[in-house]
Design an enzyme around this catalytic site. Structure first.
Site, PDB file in Angstrom:
ATOM      1  CG  HIS A  90     -12.425 -17.479   3.920  1.00  0.00           C
ATOM      2  ND1 HIS A  90     -11.769 -16.456   4.685  1.00  0.00           N
ATOM      3  CD2 HIS A  90     -11.673 -18.052   2.951  1.00  0.00           C
ATOM      4  CE1 HIS A  90     -10.401 -16.644   4.116  1.00  0.00           C
ATOM      5  NE2 HIS A  90     -10.590 -17.678   3.152  1.00  0.00           N
ATOM      6  CE1 TYR A 107      -6.544 -13.483  -4.843  1.00  0.00           C
ATOM      7  CE2 TYR A 107      -5.935 -15.267  -3.588  1.00  0.00           C
ATOM      8  CZ  TYR A 107      -6.476 -13.947  -3.723  1.00  0.00           C
ATOM      9  OH  TYR A 107      -6.881 -13.523  -2.444  1.00  0.00           O
ATOM     10  CB  THR A 142      -5.328 -11.979   1.856  1.00  0.00           C
ATOM     11  OG1 THR A 142      -6.639 -11.526   1.122  1.00  0.00           O
ATOM     12  CG2 THR A 142      -5.398 -12.676   3.012  1.00  0.00           C
ATOM     13  CB  SER A 186      -3.840 -16.408  -0.427  1.00  0.00           C
ATOM     14  OG  SER A 186      -4.194 -15.640   0.704  1.00  0.00           O
TER      15      SER A 186
END
Length: 667
Positions: A382, A496, A509, A498
Site C-alpha cells: 500500500h 473512518y 486520500t 477512505s
C-alpha cells in the site's frame, strides 16, 4: 492502516462498458493481433488519442484547508463521540491549539507548500508514514480485491486464465509506458467530454493548460503519478524506514507455486510481448513441476516485522543472494499460483488477504493470485499508492481477458522447451536464516489465526431504491454500520471512510467521518426508540443523515477534510523537533484516531470482493458495496469483536431502514 479502496470518486472512475460473452469474434481478432510486432495492436490494450500524462502538468494542487475550518470540522466529528464535559475540554484544547502552536505550524506548512509546487503537502509525510511503519505489511497494510469469475466458465481454468491475465497485464504496462493509456478522467458530462471530437481537440492543448480545457466541459482528470510504481517495483525493508525500488529494465515475471520461485522473460530483447503460446507453455511447465514445497520458503520473510526482515535480508545479501534478490525485486510483477481450490467467498477472502504466508512475496507492488479453480485476485503493497491505480489496472485486465482473450481452453502450448527458459530460483541459507524463516512462519500463523472474516448480502433493496428516495446510497450503508454497532455494543465509536483526493496533483486520500450528530440521533431513534417517532419523522432523519454525509464526502474529495491537515501539522512539529501541543495528547484526539469502524467501498464490473483487516485490535475492517438492488459487506475482526453478530445487526438495521422507506413503521 490507511484503507485502500477510495470511495465515491473511485467508485465511478471508469465507465464500465458491457462484457462480450461470445468469444468467436474476439478469437479471430486475437490471432491477427499477433501477426506483427513493433507497435502493432498486439502490444497495447488500446491507443489513446490523448497522451496518458497529458493532464498531469496542469492538475490543480491539493489545497491546505484553513486552520479554523479544520478545527471546526474536527470538533463536529468529536461531538457524537464525547459527553458534554469531555467535549468542553476537547474544545478548549482545540481553540488553544488554533490560536497558538497550530497557527505557527499552519503558516510554516503553507510556506513550505508554496516552495514545493511540484507535489502536494501530504505526499512526503504520507509516504513516510507508510515506509516508517515497522509492523508486518500482512493484515496491517496490504488489502486485496478479487476478480469476478470469467462469465465464460471454461476460461476460469488456472492455466488459461493465468496466461490471459499475464498477457493483458504486460499489455497494460506497455500501453502505459508508451503514453497510449487513456488518461484517468472523472466525467460529469461524458456526452461532451468522453468523445472522439473532444479528445482530438484537447490533445493539441498544451499540457500546462489541458486540465482547464477538460474542466470547461465538466471533466476532471485525475492524478496518475502513482502508476509508474505498478510494475518492476517492490518495497525493500530497511532499518527504521523502508525504501521503494523500481527497475524498469526488468523483462521477467516472478511466479510462485508451493513456495518455490520461478522467473522467465515475458518480454523479448526488443521489449515485445512473447507470444501467448510461449507464456502458456512456461506456466504449464511450472504447474507441472513435481518439486515439493521448500523446507524453508523464503516468501514468508516478507510477512515479518520490517526491522526483523531488514536484518534477515542483510544476512541474505551477505550469504551470496544479492543477484537473486535483485531478480525478485525487479520482476515486472508476481504471479502466485495456488494449488488449493476455494470452498466459498470466506475462503477466498482469507486466501487473497493473507494465504499461507509461503506462496507470496508481499513486498511486490502487486501480486496476481490464481487458485486451482481459477479464482483470481490482486493483493497489493500500500505504501506506493492507493486504490485508484490498482482498480484501473484491474478493470482493464478483466475487460481485456473476458472480451479479447489471447488463449482459449483448446489452445496448445508453444513447442518451445520451457525447461530451458524457466529458471527456478535458489537461495543460499545458513542456520540463522533457516531459523528466521521458521520464526517468521510461526509469527504469521499466530497473527492470521486471530482473524475472522464474514460476509453479508442484503437482498431487499439497493442503490436504485435509495436514489428514488433521493438518499445517498453510501450514506445509508454507513448509517447501517452506525446502527449495527449501536445495536451490538450500545455506543457510537470513531469511524473512518477512505476518500480519494486523486483530483489533485499527488493527492492521496482524505477521511470521511461518518459518525455524526445526525447519525447518532437517527440510530438512537431506530434502535433505542422504535415506534416513538412517526414514519415521516424517521424519513426526515434519514434525509438529514444523507444530506450531511454528502457534504462530508464532497469536502473530503476536495481536500477539505481535517484528518490529513492535522496529520501534516503533527508531522511538521515532529520534523522540527518541537514538543507536541497538548491537543495531540488529548484522549479524545487519540480516540478519534483509534478507528474501530474502518470502512472502504467500491463497485466495479471487475471486482467481486474486497477486503482488509481491522486497523485496531478491537475494530472491524468493513469492505462494502451498494449495488443496484442489493448491498454487500465483507467484514473482518479479531477476537475482541464478534463479526458474525455485527453483520446480523447491520442486516437488521438495513431491514428497518428499508421498512421505513416503504412507508411502514418499525417495532
Amino acid at each position: 492502516m490507511a484503507n485502500l479502496l477510495s470511495t465515491q470518486l473511485s467508485a465511478t472512475l471508469r465507465k464500465s462498458g458491457g462484457l462480450i460473452n461470445s468469444r468467436a469474434a474476439s478469437l479471430s481478432v486475437d490471432r491477427r493481433r499477433f501477426s506483427g510486432k513493433n507497435g502493432s495492436s498486439a502490444e497495447y490494450l488500446h491507443q489513446s488519442l490523448v497522451p496518458s500524462m497529458h493532464y498531469q502538468k496542469s492538475l490543480p494542487r491539493l489545497p491546505i484547508p484553513k486552520l479554523e475550518d479544520t478545527i471546526r470540522r474536527y470538533l463536529a466529528a468529536q461531538r457524537p463521540l464525547l459527553n458534554d464535559d469531555q467535549f468542553s475540554a476537547t474544545e478548549k484544547q482545540a481553540q488553544d491549539f488554533q490560536s497558538g502552536d497550530g497557527k505557527q505550524l499552519h503558516e510554516e506548512l503553507v510556506a513550505q507548500d508554496k516552495k514545493n509546487k511540484h507535489t502536494s503537502y501530504i505526499s512526503a509525510p504520507w509516504f513516510d508514514m507508510y515506509l516508517s511503519a515497522r509492523e508486518s505489511v500482512v493484515l496491517n497494510f496490504n488489502p486485496f480485491m478479487s476478480f469476478k469469475p470469467d462469465p465464460n466458465t471454461e476460461y476460469n481454468d488456472q492455466l488459461v486464465r493465468g496466461t490471459n491475465m499475464v498477457c493483458s497485464a504486460v499489455r497494460f504496462m506497455k500501453t502505459l509506458r508508451a503514453g497510449l493509456l487513456e488518461p484517468e478522467v472523472f466525467h460529469l458530462n461524458p456526452a461532451k467530454s468522453d468523445t472522439v471530437n473532444f479528445k482530438k481537440l484537447i490533445r493539441w492543448v498544451p499540457s500546462a493548460l489541458s486540465w482547464y480545457g477538460a474542466y470547461m466541459v465538466n471533466a476532471y482528470p485525475l492524478d496518475m503519478s502513482q502508476y509508474f510504481r505498478l510494475f518492476n517495483s517492490t518495497r525493500i525493508p530497511k532499518h527504521g524506514r523502508d525504501e521503494l525500488y523500481t527497475d524498469e529494465k526488468g523483462r521477467h515475471l516472478l511466479v510462485m507455486r508451493k513456495g518455490n520461485m520461478y522467473v522467465f522473460d515475458i518480454l523479448d530483447r526488443d521489449r515485445n510481448l512473447l507470444t501467448p503460446a510461449e507464456i502458456y507453455s512456461h506456466l504449464k511447465y511450472i504447474l507441472s513441476d513435481p518439486s515439493p514445497a521448500p523446507a524453508f520458503p523464503l516468501g514468508v520473510l516478507t510477512s515479518e516485522n520490517r526491522d526483523v526482515w531488514a536484518s534477515l535480508r542483510n544476512k541474505l545479501l551477505d550469504a551470496g543472494n544479492r543477484e537473486v534478490l535483485r531478480i525478485v525485486d525487479s520482476a515486472i510483477f508476481c504471479l502466485c499460483l495456488d494449488d488449493e481450490s476455494m470452498r466459498d467467498h470466506i475462503h477466498i477472502s482469507h486466501n487473497m488477504l493473507h494465504g499461507d504466508g509461503c506462496n507470496r512475496w508481499y513486498d511486490k507492488s502487486f501480486s496476481i493470485i490464481l487458485t486451482k479453480d481459477g479464482q483470481a485476485a490482486i493483493n497489493f503493497e500500500h505504501s506506493w499508492g492507493d486504490g485508484v491505480a490498482v482498480l484501473r489496472f484491474q478493470n482493464e485486465i478483466f475487460k481485456d481477458t473476458t472480451e479479447q482473450p489471447l488463449i482459449n481452453p483448446s489452445s496448445t502450448p508453444s513447442s518451445i522447451d520451457s525447461a530451458y527458459v524457466v529458471r527456478k530460483l535458489h537461495f543460499n541459507l545458513d542456520t540463522e536464516l533457516e531459523n528466521g524463516i521458521v520464526k517468521a512462519k510461526e509469527n504469521f500463523n499466530a497473527a492470521v489465526s486471530k482473524l475472522t472474516i464474514d460476509a453479508m448480502e442484503f437482498k431487499k433493496g439497493g442503490k436504485e431504491q435509495l436514489k428514488k428516495k433521493k438518499l445517498s446510497p453510501d450514506a445509508i450503508a454507513q448509517l447501517a454500520f452506525q446502527m449495527g454497532f449501536l445495536r451490538q455494543y450500545g455506543k457510537t465509536v470513531a469511524t473512518y471512510e477512505s476518500c480519494s483526493t486523486a483530483a489533485f496533483k499527488h493527492g492521496r486520500t482524505e477521511t470521511i467521518r461518518p459518525a455524526t450528530i445526525h447519525t447518532k440521533r437517527c440510530v438512537h431513534a431506530f434502535v433505542c426508540q422504535p415506534g416513538q417517532n412517526s414514519v415521516e419523522q424517521m424519513l426526515a432523519m434519514l434525509a438529514e443523515c444523507s444530506k450531511y454525509h454528502g457534504q462530508l464526502t464532497k469536502e473530503a474529495a476536495m481536500g477539505q477534510g481535517f484528518d490529513r491537515h492535522l496529520f501534516a501539522l503533527r508531522y511538521l512539529a515532529n520534523s522540527n523537533g518541537q514538543s507536541l501541543h497538548d491537543f495531540y495528547k488529548d484522549p479524545a484526539y487519540m480516540a478519534i484516531n483509534h478507528n474501530i469502524l474502518s470502512t472502504s467501498t467500491l463497485t466495479s464490473p471487475a471486482v467481486s470482493l474486497g477486503g482488509f483487516a481491522p486497523v485496531v485490535p478491537d475494530g472491524f475492517g468493513v469492505g462494502y458495496g451498494v449495488h443496484d438492488d442489493w448491498i454487500g459487506c465483507n467484514v473482518s475482526s479479531y477476537p475482541d469483536r464478534n463479526v458474525h453478530e455485527f453483520l446480523q445487526c447491520v442486516h437488521k438495521s438495513l431491514e428497518d431502514i428499508f421498512t421505513i422507506l416503504e412507508g411502514k413503521p418499525i417495532s
